[in-house]
Design a protein around this motif. Structure first.
Motif, mmCIF file in Angstrom:
data_model
loop_
_atom_site.group_PDB
_atom_site.id
_atom_site.type_symbol
_atom_site.label_atom_id
_atom_site.label_comp_id
_atom_site.label_asym_id
_atom_site.label_seq_id
_atom_site.Cartn_x
_atom_site.Cartn_y
_atom_site.Cartn_z
ATOM 1 N N ARG A 463 0.830 -1.204 0.000
ATOM 2 C CA ARG A 463 0.000 0.000 0.000
ATOM 3 C C ARG A 463 0.867 1.257 0.000
ATOM 4 O O ARG A 463 0.565 2.237 -0.694
ATOM 5 C CB ARG A 463 -0.909 -0.016 1.218
ATOM 6 C CG ARG A 463 -1.925 -1.157 1.199
ATOM 7 C CD ARG A 463 -2.790 -1.139 2.441
ATOM 8 N NE ARG A 463 -3.766 -2.227 2.419
ATOM 9 C CZ ARG A 463 -4.620 -2.443 3.416
ATOM 10 N NH1 ARG A 463 -4.626 -1.665 4.513
ATOM 11 N NH2 ARG A 463 -5.481 -3.449 3.333
ATOM 12 N N GLN A 464 2.006 1.265 0.788
ATOM 13 C CA GLN A 464 2.907 2.413 0.806
ATOM 14 C C GLN A 464 3.553 2.615 -0.549
ATOM 15 O O GLN A 464 3.718 3.741 -1.011
ATOM 16 C CB GLN A 464 3.966 2.210 1.892
ATOM 17 C CG GLN A 464 4.914 3.403 2.039
ATOM 18 C CD GLN A 464 5.935 3.195 3.146
ATOM 19 O OE1 GLN A 464 5.923 2.150 3.830
ATOM 20 N NE2 GLN A 464 6.810 4.173 3.363
ATOM 21 N N SER A 466 2.290 1.945 -3.337
ATOM 22 C CA SER A 466 1.284 2.543 -4.210
ATOM 23 C C SER A 466 1.192 4.039 -3.995
ATOM 24 O O SER A 466 1.082 4.819 -4.946
ATOM 25 C CB SER A 466 -0.067 1.876 -3.950
ATOM 26 O OG SER A 466 -1.074 2.497 -4.717
ATOM 27 N N GLN A 467 1.288 4.438 -2.710
ATOM 28 C CA GLN A 467 1.233 5.877 -2.428
ATOM 29 C C GLN A 467 2.450 6.583 -3.015
ATOM 30 O O GLN A 467 2.353 7.688 -3.564
ATOM 31 C CB GLN A 467 1.155 6.094 -0.914
ATOM 32 C CG GLN A 467 -0.146 5.572 -0.303
ATOM 33 C CD GLN A 467 -0.164 5.705 1.204
ATOM 34 O OE1 GLN A 467 0.850 6.149 1.819
ATOM 35 N NE2 GLN A 467 -1.276 5.299 1.825
ATOM 36 N N GLU A 468 3.670 5.948 -2.885
ATOM 37 C CA GLU A 468 4.872 6.546 -3.447
ATOM 38 C C GLU A 468 4.789 6.652 -4.964
ATOM 39 O O GLU A 468 5.243 7.644 -5.552
ATOM 40 C CB GLU A 468 6.094 5.714 -3.049
ATOM 41 C CG GLU A 468 6.375 5.768 -1.545
ATOM 42 C CD GLU A 468 7.557 4.912 -1.159
ATOM 43 O OE1 GLU A 468 8.090 4.207 -2.081
ATOM 44 O OE2 GLU A 468 7.956 4.906 0.009
ATOM 45 N N ASN A 470 2.109 7.070 -6.689
ATOM 46 C CA ASN A 470 1.197 8.166 -6.988
ATOM 47 C C ASN A 470 1.893 9.515 -6.823
ATOM 48 O O ASN A 470 1.703 10.436 -7.635
ATOM 49 C CB ASN A 470 -0.033 8.092 -6.076
ATOM 50 C CG ASN A 470 -0.923 6.899 -6.418
ATOM 51 O OD1 ASN A 470 -0.924 6.447 -7.564
ATOM 52 N ND2 ASN A 470 -1.648 6.388 -5.427
ATOM 53 N N HIS A 471 2.759 9.638 -5.751
ATOM 54 C CA HIS A 471 3.495 10.878 -5.542
ATOM 55 C C HIS A 471 4.477 11.137 -6.675
ATOM 56 O O HIS A 471 4.620 12.267 -7.167
ATOM 57 C CB HIS A 471 4.227 10.801 -4.189
ATOM 58 C CG HIS A 471 5.038 12.027 -3.884
ATOM 59 N ND1 HIS A 471 4.479 13.273 -3.580
ATOM 60 C CD2 HIS A 471 6.413 12.226 -3.841
ATOM 61 C CE1 HIS A 471 5.427 14.165 -3.373
ATOM 62 N NE2 HIS A 471 6.624 13.536 -3.530
ATOM 63 N N ARG A 474 2.745 12.399 -9.752
ATOM 64 C CA ARG A 474 2.352 13.816 -9.657
ATOM 65 C C ARG A 474 3.537 14.723 -9.928
ATOM 66 O O ARG A 474 3.427 15.743 -10.618
ATOM 67 C CB ARG A 474 1.755 14.084 -8.286
ATOM 68 C CG ARG A 474 0.323 13.515 -8.137
ATOM 69 C CD ARG A 474 -0.363 14.124 -6.912
ATOM 70 N NE ARG A 474 0.313 13.737 -5.683
ATOM 71 C CZ ARG A 474 0.016 12.646 -4.972
ATOM 72 N NH1 ARG A 474 -0.972 11.842 -5.372
ATOM 73 N NH2 ARG A 474 0.671 12.359 -3.882
#
Length: 536
Positions: A463-464, A466-468, A470-471, A474
């Motif tokens: 999950r982390q 995935s967040q990275e 996404n960052h 961006r």
């Protein structure tokens, strides 16, 4: 007292002639008149004849007259049952004018209202009543007993033509009056039709009207033509409609073969009557070649007369199906094959070519069989399920079925499954291979992999990550926006590229000079090469 004798008168007797009185002339004249009338009656009275019929419907004593050419020449005088109880016996008195017309072949029939294949006839008898007509005979022998028919004879007085006799083994029987056709032209009629139960043969007598007898020869063929003929084949559905009289009662048709009608024939010549035109077309020729093919697939829909084709050409027909040898059908379930006898016609293969002998064609077909010519069953029409035999020389991985070389004296030709059966076998092989695949193991491994994937996705690190991601995406989007066409960086890059392009254009002459003279940077372009001096 005595009387006087002279007072009594005396009688005088005298004799007179019997012919002296006028009274006797009256019976004499009556006798003479009666004799004359008797003589006239005898002279005007013709023969008395006897007519036999099945029933006396529409016939009355002294009312039913006898006519010839619409002239009254007699009258029915009595009606009674026959002694043998097989019908009715009529007695008729004829006039003397027709006494010479009573011959053994004189034909009598009853005229009454009738609707048949010839149309509506006898309407005038609705008012006058039924009457008996006859046509004079031409025999040398006189007769006074005749059969009374229900239908008029085909031939009229003075009409000429040709009578023929036909034999048919069909279970169909046409009635008297049915037309005889040449193509769609009515050229005659059926005079009589009789079935022999012992021989199981139908005998016909037909009459061909003059001058149509010129169409008849020894080689002419006759066949039954009844109703509509609907034929479904690979070429579609064909409908052959007979003329209206043939649709109502059936007809007998005839035609001459391609080689001609043959020699002329006499009256009462006998011919064979075939069941149909297709049966006639499938008659074997003298050069016919017979072969036997064994099929393991179903022969349902394969009938005698079905075509045998090679590359779309009709070269023969199916002669017999099935074609088992004596007691060979006992092994039907053990062997699993059905023999079929086929007939090949060399004439159908001689297209715009001269005729070859039976032996030549036999050798050619044997050579083709040695190269792989086989027989298969093909579908002629999917709607009706008709099958036909197709000869093919195409190579195939499937082995040809040839259990033996000869069968009942005929050469055996190899056979393979074809048509829907071949497709079914291919689908069966494909399904068999599909069933052999380790699908259960593959599905189990796939399910295990899916479980591991779900476990991996459920972990906090995933999950982390995935967040990275996404960052990072961006930030990359922001960077790309900095080099967009409207940004300062994009303008600087465009200016630098333009300066670099001008520099390259200015360097083009120098580069061409170096390409032509590589030492141009050391020596002058137009000077000669220096000559080294010697050592002092």
């Amino acid at each position: 007292m005595k009387k006087n004798a002279s007072a009594n008168p005396s009688a005088t007797v005298s004799q007179t002639s019997p012919f002296s009185s006028v009274v006797w002339l009256i019976p004499l004249l009556a006798l003479i008149t009666g004799a004359w009338l008797l003589i006239q009656h005898v002279r005007s009275t013709g023969p008395e004849i006897t007519l036999y019929t099945d029933n006396a419907e529409g016939i009355e004593v002294n009312n039913t007259v006898i006519k010839v050419l619409n002239v009254t020449v007699g009258r029915v005088t009595s009606i009674k049952l026959r002694d043998d109880e097989k019908g009715v016996e009529l007695t008729a008195q004829l006039s003397a004018d027709v006494k010479d017309l009573m011959r053994q072949d004189t034909q009598f029939w009853i005229v009454k209202p009738r609707i048949d294949q010839s149309g509506i006839t006898g309407l005038n008898t609705l008012v006058s009543g039924a009457y008996i007509a006859f046509t004079p005979g031409h025999s040398d022998k006189n007769a006074d007993t005749f059969q009374l028919a229900d239908l008029p004879p085909v031939t009229a007085i003075g009409q000429s033509g040709l009578r023929l006799r036909l034999q048919s083994h069909s279970d169909k029987m046409l009635g008297a009056g049915s037309p005889v056709l040449y193509g769609d032209i009515n050229v005659g009629q059926v005079e009589s039709a009789n079935f022999n139960p012992r021989e199981r043969v139908v005998y016909y007598q037909i009459y061909i009207n003059s001058p149509n007898e010129e169409l008849i020869g020894r080689d002419v063929h006759f066949w039954l033509q009844t109703g509509l003929k609907i034929e479904a084949s690979g070429g579609g559905i064909k409908i052959d409609s007979a003329p209206l009289p043939a649709l109502i009662s059936g007809a007998i048709a005839f035609a001459a073969p391609a080689q001609g009608k043959g020699a002329a024939v006499d009256n009462n010549t006998e011919f064979t009557l075939y069941n149909s035109r297709s049966e006639l077309d499938n008659l074997p020729s003298e050069r016919a070649l017979y072969y036997v093919a064994f099929f393991r697939q179903s022969v349902r829909g394969l009938a005698v007369g079905a075509p045998v084709e090679y590359k779309g050409l009709n070269i023969g027909t199916v002669a017999e199906v099935p074609y088992f040898e004596r007691n060979d059908s006992h092994q039907l379930f053990a062997n699993g094959w059905v023999p079929v006898r086929i007939r090949l016609e060399p004439a159908r293969m001689e297209i715009n070519a001269s005729e070859q002998s039976h032996q030549v064609w036999q050798s050619q077909i044997q050579a083709a069989m040695n190269k792989g010519l086989v027989a298969t069953l093909a579908s002629g029409n999917l709607l009706t399920g008709n099958l036909y035999v197709e000869l093919s020389d195409a190579p195939s991985s499937q082995a040809a079925l040839r259990p033996q070389t000869l069968y009942r004296g005929d050469t055996v030709i190899g056979s393979r499954s074809g048509g829907l059966d071949a497709l079914q076998n291919q689908l069966s092989d494909l399904l068999a291979k599909f069933n052999k695949l380790p699908l259960e193991q593959t599905i189990a491994e796939l399910n295990g992999s899916l479980k591991e994937l779900r476990t991996l996705l459920a972990q906090p690190q995933t999950r982390q990550l995935s967040q990275e991601l996404n960052h990072t995406l961006r930030e990359l989007q922001q960077t790309l926006q900095g080099v967009s066409p409207g940004s300062p960086l994009y303008s600087d890059v465009q200016s630098t590229l333009k300066n670099l392009d001008r520099t390259l254009q200015d360097a083009q002459p120098t580069l061409r000079t170096l390409k032509q003279q590589p030492n141009a940077l050391i020596f002058s372009p137009g000077a000669n090469d220096p000559i080294p001096k010697g050592v002092r």
